[in-house]
Enzyme design. Structure first.
Site, PDB file in Angstrom:
ATOM      1  N   ILE A   1      15.008  -8.187  -2.602  1.00  0.00           N
ATOM      2  CA  ILE A   1      15.839  -9.415  -3.331  1.00  0.00           C
ATOM      3  C   ILE A   1      16.315  -8.933  -4.599  1.00  0.00           C
ATOM      4  CG2 ILE A   1      14.544 -10.956  -1.621  1.00  0.00           C
ATOM      5  CD1 ILE A   1      13.409 -12.017  -4.686  1.00  0.00           C
ATOM      6  N   ASP A   2      15.543  -8.043  -5.190  1.00  0.00           N
ATOM      7  CA  ASP A   2      16.185  -7.486  -6.518  1.00  0.00           C
ATOM      8  C   ASP A   2      17.638  -6.717  -6.597  1.00  0.00           C
ATOM      9  OD1 ASP A   2      13.595  -8.697  -7.262  1.00  0.00           O
ATOM     10  OD2 ASP A   2      12.708  -7.009  -7.641  1.00  0.00           O
TER      11      ASP A   2
ATOM     12  N   ARG B   1      17.801 -32.441 -21.133  1.00  0.00           N
ATOM     13  CA  ARG B   1      16.801 -31.557 -21.329  1.00  0.00           C
ATOM     14  C   ARG B   1      17.735 -30.159 -21.004  1.00  0.00           C
ATOM     15  NH1 ARG B   1      12.726 -34.197 -17.082  1.00  0.00           N
ATOM     16  NH2 ARG B   1      11.558 -35.429 -19.027  1.00  0.00           N
TER      17      ARG B   1
ATOM     18  N   ASP C   1       0.767  -1.179   0.056  1.00  0.00           N
ATOM     19  CA  ASP C   1      -0.151   0.099  -0.045  1.00  0.00           C
ATOM     20  C   ASP C   1       0.788   1.312   0.082  1.00  0.00           C
ATOM     21  OD1 ASP C   1      -2.612  -1.135   0.262  1.00  0.00           O
ATOM     22  OD2 ASP C   1      -2.093  -1.852   2.184  1.00  0.00           O
TER      23      ASP C   1
ATOM     24  N   GLU D   1      12.508 -12.858 -14.578  1.00  0.00           N
ATOM     25  CA  GLU D   1      10.968 -12.695 -15.003  1.00  0.00           C
ATOM     26  C   GLU D   1      10.468 -11.568 -15.870  1.00  0.00           C
ATOM     27  OE1 GLU D   1       8.464 -12.695 -11.278  1.00  0.00           O
ATOM     28  OE2 GLU D   1      10.113 -10.909 -10.273  1.00  0.00           O
TER      29      GLU D   1
ATOM     30  N   GLY E   1      12.199   0.212  -3.697  1.00  0.00           N
ATOM     31  CA  GLY E   1      11.957   1.477  -4.601  1.00  0.00           C
ATOM     32  C   GLY E   1      10.642   2.230  -4.241  1.00  0.00           C
TER      33      GLY E   1
ATOM     34  N   GLY F   1      12.744 -10.919 -10.650  1.00  0.00           N
ATOM     35  CA  GLY F   1      13.331  -9.731 -11.055  1.00  0.00           C
ATOM     36  C   GLY F   1      12.648  -9.179 -12.396  1.00  0.00           C
ATOM     37  N   HIS F   2      11.709  -8.255 -12.032  1.00  0.00           N
ATOM     38  CA  HIS F   2      10.967  -7.783 -13.198  1.00  0.00           C
ATOM     39  C   HIS F   2      11.749  -6.522 -13.960  1.00  0.00           C
ATOM     40  CE1 HIS F   2       6.719  -9.245 -11.671  1.00  0.00           C
ATOM     41  NE2 HIS F   2       6.865  -9.622 -13.137  1.00  0.00           N
TER      42      HIS F   2
HETATM   43  O1  F6P Z   1      10.446  -6.663  -5.353  1.00  0.00           O
HETATM   44  C1  F6P Z   1      10.648  -8.189  -5.259  1.00  0.00           C
HETATM   45  C2  F6P Z   1       9.842  -8.972  -6.073  1.00  0.00           C
HETATM   46  O2  F6P Z   1      10.296  -9.992  -5.505  1.00  0.00           O
HETATM   47  C3  F6P Z   1      10.131  -9.165  -7.551  1.00  0.00           C
HETATM   48  O3  F6P Z   1      11.216  -9.583  -8.045  1.00  0.00           O
HETATM   49  C4  F6P Z   1       8.945  -9.722  -7.999  1.00  0.00           C
HETATM   50  O4  F6P Z   1       8.529  -9.452  -9.347  1.00  0.00           O
HETATM   51  C5  F6P Z   1       7.757  -9.164  -7.038  1.00  0.00           C
HETATM   52  O5  F6P Z   1       8.328  -8.766  -5.830  1.00  0.00           O
HETATM   53  C6  F6P Z   1       6.609  -9.761  -6.879  1.00  0.00           C
HETATM   54  O6  F6P Z   1       6.158  -9.530  -5.608  1.00  0.00           O
HETATM   55  P1  F6P Z   1       4.731  -9.713  -5.051  1.00  0.00           P
HETATM   56  O7  F6P Z   1       3.847 -10.784  -5.575  1.00  0.00           O
HETATM   57  O8  F6P Z   1       4.721  -9.925  -3.857  1.00  0.00           O
HETATM   58  O9  F6P Z   1       3.943  -8.423  -5.356  1.00  0.00           O
END
Ligand code: F6P
Length: 375
Positions: free
Chosen positions: A136-137, A172, A77, A232, A113, A180-181
């Site tokens: 973690i990013d 395979r 939030d 990701e 952030g 990491g988005h």
């Molecule tokens: O910001 C950390 C992180 O773990 C990202 O790598 C990930 O994409 C995201 O949070 C997903 O978090 P949530 O599903 O809790 O919003």
């Protein structure tokens, strides 16, 4: 007699290993060294707006150093945009009142952030704010490190290690999706440390043909398996261009209405790319003739006991945070700088992201050891 100063703490955004170590480090230093009182607020900025307080003192800070998650709870939030009874409302004024009611000298916000941005807003609304960087990013700007990254890196590396033997046995391709988005630190770090054959990150858009060719080359040399570590948020070249354009439209929006439309378009684009990793595995199977499997590491990367490095980082950032509150240095984030710490003005951090630079030593090392980065 002078009133005992009281400091508030909250954790916001996605959780990460080491949050409790940071709460403990800050709390113990504030109480033991600076003779302050410490209160926590539950579930990030929502708990602050609701004034849901927890006293953190005595035994409340003991036995949590090694515990994953956050004893305070967390949420994504934002103070100025919170869903309440189906409506999105600005709760900044309620937060200011809760802060005053609690008699706080300062509020310490531990987050990534998004939290840094929210914290700057609250500082501008008149609150005394100190923040600590966690995610973690590893993508918070102007700090060398963030709480949680070291642990996630260990978890993701171990996963890649383990995937090697099964990929090898079955000849395979295993595509391992790492969190990491927007930033590829975790996929790059774990991929490099785990010896992935291909590493795909958001900062380096990939060409699926290039990836397939690298895997086929391995097959020609008699190695019939490959590990692909993919962040990701990694995207094919054409998709990355569309994505950049959508992001630019959000940045260039001239009013709230335009911004809402641009944000919705960006969200739709993100939703359309949710299955990217599965699609990538499928395409690689088609192009190489090798059977492909996907492993999505997901929230395992955020859970459990923090590593020693994260406990150390969290403790020293927490200690430095207490020191800043005691010396009344506000509107700053405690950045990790080498073995030390440094207060950095929040307006230098908020709205920025630390992404992997193309000339970073990890990128260079990956290329030099023959890892395909998809470009
Ligand atoms: O910001 C950390 C992180 O773990 C990202 O790598 C990930 O994409 C995201 O949070 C997903 O978090 P949530 O599903 O809790 O919003």
């Amino acid at each position: 007699m002078a009133r005992t100063k009281r400091v508030g703490i909250l954790t916001a955004g996605g959780d990460s290993p080491g949050l409790n170590a940071a709460i403990r480090g800050l709390g113990k230093a504030a109480i033991g060294r600076h003779r302050m009182e410490v209160v926590g607020f539950r579930d990030g900025f929502r708990g602050l707006a609701d004034d849901r307080r927890v006293r953190l003192g005595g035994t409340g800070l003991s036995g949590i150093l090694t515990v994953g998650g956050t004893i305070l709870g967390t949420s994504r939030d934002k103070p100025h945009k919170m869903a309440v009874d189906g409506q999105v409302v600005d709760r900044t004024a309620e937060i200011v009142r809760a802060y005053e009611r609690a008699g706080l000298e300062a509020l310490v916000c531990i987050g990534g952030g998004g939290t840094q941005r929210s914290a700057l807003r609250l500082a501008r609304a008149g609150l005394n704010i100190v923040t600590l960087p966690k995610t973690i990013d590893n993508d918070v700007a102007v700090t060398d490190a963030t709480i949680g990254f070291a642990t996630a890196l260990e978890i993701a590396t171990e996963a890649i290690d383990r995937l090697h033997s099964t990929a090898h046995s079955h000849h395979r391709i295993i595509v391992a999706e790492v969190m990491g988005h927007r930033a590829g630190w975790l996929a790059l770090g774990a991929g490099l440390a785990g010896g992935a054959d291909v590493i795909l990150i958001p900062e380096i858009p990939y060409n699926v043909e290039t990836v397939a060719e690298a895997i086929r080359r391995r097959s020609h040399h008699g190695t019939n398996f490959s590990i692909v570590a993919v962040a990701e948020g990694a995207r094919e070249r054409e998709d990355a261009a569309a994505y950049r354009a959508a992001e630019a439209r959000v940045g260039a929006a001239r009013d709230a209405e335009e911004k809402a439309v641009a944000v919705a378009a960006l969200a739709a684009l993100e939703a359309a790319h949710l299955g990217n990793t599965l699609r990538l595995a499928h395409r690689l199977e088609e192009l190489t003739g090798l059977e492909s499997r996907v492993t999505i590491l997901g929230y395992v990367q955020r859970g459990g006991t923090p590593s020693p490095l994260d406990r150390l980082l969290a403790t020293r950032l927490g200690d430095a945070g207490a020191e800043l509150v005691a010396s009344r240095a506000f509107s700053v984030m405690v950045a990790a700088r080498g073995d030390g710490t440094e207060p950095v003005r929040l307006d230098r951090v908020a709205g920025k992201r630390k992404v992997v630079p193309p000339d970073h030593t990890w990128v260079a090392a990956a290329r030099h050891v023959g890892t395909c980065l998809g470009d």
